[in-house]
Design a protein around this motif. Structure first.
Motif, PDB file in Angstrom:
ATOM      1  N   SER A  61       0.813  -1.105   0.035  1.00 20.57           N
ATOM      2  CA  SER A  61       0.058   0.165   0.030  1.00 20.57           C
ATOM      3  C   SER A  61       0.927   1.336   0.181  1.00 20.57           C
ATOM      4  O   SER A  61       0.323   2.234  -0.474  1.00 20.57           O
ATOM      5  CB  SER A  61      -0.975  -0.014   1.172  1.00 20.57           C
ATOM      6  N   ARG A  62       1.962   1.149   0.665  1.00 18.23           N
ATOM      7  CA  ARG A  62       3.001   2.545   0.607  1.00 18.23           C
ATOM      8  C   ARG A  62       3.841   2.557  -0.641  1.00 18.23           C
ATOM      9  O   ARG A  62       3.894   3.568  -1.082  1.00 18.23           O
ATOM     10  CB  ARG A  62       3.948   2.337   1.822  1.00 18.23           C
ATOM     11  N   TYR A  63       4.309   1.497  -1.138  1.00 21.59           N
ATOM     12  CA  TYR A  63       5.412   1.632  -2.128  1.00 21.59           C
ATOM     13  C   TYR A  63       4.944   1.070  -3.534  1.00 21.59           C
ATOM     14  O   TYR A  63       5.979   1.441  -4.398  1.00 21.59           O
ATOM     15  CB  TYR A  63       6.543   0.756  -1.825  1.00 21.59           C
ATOM     16  N   VAL A  64       3.737   0.541  -3.756  1.00 18.89           N
ATOM     17  CA  VAL A  64       3.474  -0.247  -5.190  1.00 18.89           C
ATOM     18  C   VAL A  64       2.355   0.673  -5.756  1.00 18.89           C
ATOM     19  O   VAL A  64       1.621   0.923  -5.034  1.00 18.89           O
ATOM     20  CB  VAL A  64       3.266  -1.814  -4.946  1.00 18.89           C
ATOM     21  N   LYS A  66       0.270   1.295  -9.624  1.00 20.32           N
ATOM     22  CA  LYS A  66      -0.187   0.518 -11.140  1.00 20.32           C
ATOM     23  C   LYS A  66       1.080   0.589 -11.971  1.00 20.32           C
ATOM     24  O   LYS A  66       1.629   1.667 -12.252  1.00 20.32           O
ATOM     25  CB  LYS A  66      -1.207   1.565 -11.396  1.00 20.32           C
ATOM     26  N   GLY A  67       1.337  -0.537 -12.790  1.00 20.91           N
ATOM     27  CA  GLY A  67       2.472  -0.684 -13.761  1.00 20.91           C
ATOM     28  C   GLY A  67       3.626  -1.029 -12.901  1.00 20.91           C
ATOM     29  O   GLY A  67       4.503  -1.448 -13.754  1.00 20.91           O
ATOM     30  N   ASN A  68       3.878  -1.171 -11.835  1.00 20.98           N
ATOM     31  CA  ASN A  68       5.263  -1.364 -11.274  1.00 20.98           C
ATOM     32  C   ASN A  68       5.203  -2.946 -11.510  1.00 20.98           C
ATOM     33  O   ASN A  68       4.417  -3.738 -11.379  1.00 20.98           O
ATOM     34  CB  ASN A  68       5.017  -1.300  -9.748  1.00 20.98           C
ATOM     35  N   MET A  69       6.615  -3.343 -11.790  1.00 18.23           N
ATOM     36  CA  MET A  69       6.934  -4.852 -12.054  1.00 18.23           C
ATOM     37  C   MET A  69       7.122  -5.316 -10.564  1.00 18.23           C
ATOM     38  O   MET A  69       7.538  -4.708  -9.898  1.00 18.23           O
ATOM     39  CB  MET A  69       8.246  -4.979 -12.680  1.00 18.23           C
ATOM     40  N   LEU A  70       6.525  -6.737 -10.157  1.00 14.12           N
ATOM     41  CA  LEU A  70       6.491  -7.316  -9.146  1.00 14.12           C
ATOM     42  C   LEU A  70       7.162  -8.901  -9.253  1.00 14.12           C
ATOM     43  O   LEU A  70       6.636  -9.355 -10.231  1.00 14.12           O
ATOM     44  CB  LEU A  70       5.270  -7.287  -8.274  1.00 14.12           C
ATOM     45  N   GLU A 100       8.272  -8.582  -4.090  1.00 14.88           N
ATOM     46  CA  GLU A 100       9.286  -7.512  -4.240  1.00 14.88           C
ATOM     47  C   GLU A 100       9.044  -6.612  -5.093  1.00 14.88           C
ATOM     48  O   GLU A 100       8.508  -7.013  -6.472  1.00 14.88           O
ATOM     49  CB  GLU A 100      10.605  -8.279  -4.628  1.00 14.88           C
ATOM     50  N   ASN A 101       9.319  -5.148  -5.189  1.00 12.40           N
ATOM     51  CA  ASN A 101       8.810  -4.198  -6.191  1.00 12.40           C
ATOM     52  C   ASN A 101      10.196  -4.126  -6.953  1.00 12.40           C
ATOM     53  O   ASN A 101      11.239  -3.559  -6.643  1.00 12.40           O
ATOM     54  CB  ASN A 101       8.656  -2.931  -5.644  1.00 12.40           C
ATOM     55  N   LEU A 102      10.039  -4.695  -8.188  1.00 20.03           N
ATOM     56  CA  LEU A 102      11.276  -4.339  -9.176  1.00 20.03           C
ATOM     57  C   LEU A 102      11.400  -3.556  -9.958  1.00 20.03           C
ATOM     58  O   LEU A 102      12.419  -3.340 -10.489  1.00 20.03           O
ATOM     59  CB  LEU A 102      11.277  -5.781 -10.018  1.00 20.03           C
ATOM     60  N   SER A 103      10.639  -2.499  -9.669  1.00 16.16           N
ATOM     61  CA  SER A 103      10.430  -1.192 -10.645  1.00 16.16           C
ATOM     62  C   SER A 103      11.460  -0.238  -9.769  1.00 16.16           C
ATOM     63  O   SER A 103      11.600  -0.102  -8.351  1.00 16.16           O
ATOM     64  CB  SER A 103       9.240  -0.603 -10.745  1.00 16.16           C
ATOM     65  N   PRO A 104      12.202   0.582 -10.567  1.00 18.15           N
ATOM     66  CA  PRO A 104      12.992   1.540  -9.674  1.00 18.15           C
ATOM     67  C   PRO A 104      12.234   2.702  -8.994  1.00 18.15           C
ATOM     68  O   PRO A 104      11.033   2.939  -9.523  1.00 18.15           O
ATOM     69  CB  PRO A 104      14.052   2.180 -10.948  1.00 18.15           C
ATOM     70  N   ARG A 105      12.978   3.221  -7.898  1.00 14.40           N
ATOM     71  CA  ARG A 105      12.077   4.157  -7.231  1.00 14.40           C
ATOM     72  C   ARG A 105      11.921   5.521  -8.047  1.00 14.40           C
ATOM     73  O   ARG A 105      13.195   5.942  -8.627  1.00 14.40           O
ATOM     74  CB  ARG A 105      12.934   4.419  -5.995  1.00 14.40           C
ATOM     75  N   TYR A 115       4.244   8.018   4.884  1.00 15.24           N
ATOM     76  CA  TYR A 115       5.645   7.798   4.193  1.00 15.24           C
ATOM     77  C   TYR A 115       6.218   9.092   4.049  1.00 15.24           C
ATOM     78  O   TYR A 115       7.496   9.138   4.201  1.00 15.24           O
ATOM     79  CB  TYR A 115       5.579   7.058   2.892  1.00 15.24           C
ATOM     80  N   GLN A 116       5.153  10.025   3.838  1.00 17.08           N
ATOM     81  CA  GLN A 116       6.113  11.587   3.350  1.00 17.08           C
ATOM     82  C   GLN A 116       6.892  12.055   4.704  1.00 17.08           C
ATOM     83  O   GLN A 116       8.124  12.598   4.321  1.00 17.08           O
ATOM     84  CB  GLN A 116       4.906  12.566   3.374  1.00 17.08           C
ATOM     85  N   GLN A 117       6.574  11.580   5.620  1.00 15.12           N
ATOM     86  CA  GLN A 117       7.508  12.233   7.035  1.00 15.12           C
ATOM     87  C   GLN A 117       8.523  11.592   6.895  1.00 15.12           C
ATOM     88  O   GLN A 117       9.867  11.890   7.257  1.00 15.12           O
ATOM     89  CB  GLN A 117       6.585  11.796   8.270  1.00 15.12           C
ATOM     90  N   GLN A 118       8.765  10.071   6.777  1.00 13.76           N
ATOM     91  CA  GLN A 118       9.943   9.308   6.585  1.00 13.76           C
ATOM     92  C   GLN A 118      10.977   9.917   5.524  1.00 13.76           C
ATOM     93  O   GLN A 118      12.265  10.080   5.708  1.00 13.76           O
ATOM     94  CB  GLN A 118       9.626   7.932   6.319  1.00 13.76           C
TER      95      GLN A 118
END
Length: 165
Positions: A61-64, A66-70, A100-105, A115-118
């Motif tokens: 929910s935080r990092y993935v 639509k379209g990310n390679m998993l 695992e999220n395989l898409s680059p950040r 997550y914005q605070q982090q």
């Protein structure tokens, strides 16, 4: 043995939900390309239903997006439920054990769910990896004409009898 490993793209942004006991879960679908092409030379895809629970669901929910390679690892499971129309519905899905999220950040992406605070806190550290403005740049004292010679401390004589192999 019941083990499934898939690599594909998520079809829409995941939406986290919570059970009555407070456990996090989410349902998502990944599009997995088939190895063979059809008669028109196009790749076909299979759309696989997946379920993630607890920390895996929170991560997604935080990092993935639509379209990310998993890369998904889990087990194949079936379940059934009675719908509002009183019909029995049968579902076959992958119960995820690891995602695992395989898409680059994307540095321009807007983080979700606190997550914005982090991110803001990590930007205050000037030595924080790729967020450091000088990350990936050559040091100022770098001399491209330098020859690759080993320091004298590497000049050690070793007998073949001293080696363990």
């Amino acid at each position: 043995m019941n083990k499934v490993t898939l690599t594909g793209r998520i079809t829409k942004d995941p939406e986290i939900r919570y059970s009555s006991t407070g456990s996090a879960y989410l349902f998502f679908t990944i599009a997995v390309d088939r190895m063979m092409k059809d008669a028109n030379g196009q790749r076909q895809a299979d759309f696989i239903s997946c379920t993630a629970f607890s920390q895996t669901a929170e991560f997604m929910s935080r990092y993935v997006r639509k379209g990310n390679m998993l890369a998904v690892t889990g087990r194949l499971q079936t379940r059934q439920y009675q719908g509002q129309d009183n019909q029995m519905h049968y579902v076959t899905e992958v119960a995820c054990e690891q995602v695992e999220n395989l898409s680059p950040r994307d540095p321009n992406a807007q983080p979700n769910n606190g997550y914005q605070q982090q991110v803001n806190n990590s930007r205050s550290n000037p030595y924080q990896g790729y967020q450091n403005p000088s990350y990936g740049q050559q040091p100022q004292s770098y001399n491209s004409n330098n020859t690759n010679t080993a320091p004298s401390s590497f000049d050690v004589n070793v007998d073949d009898g001293d080696l363990p192999f």
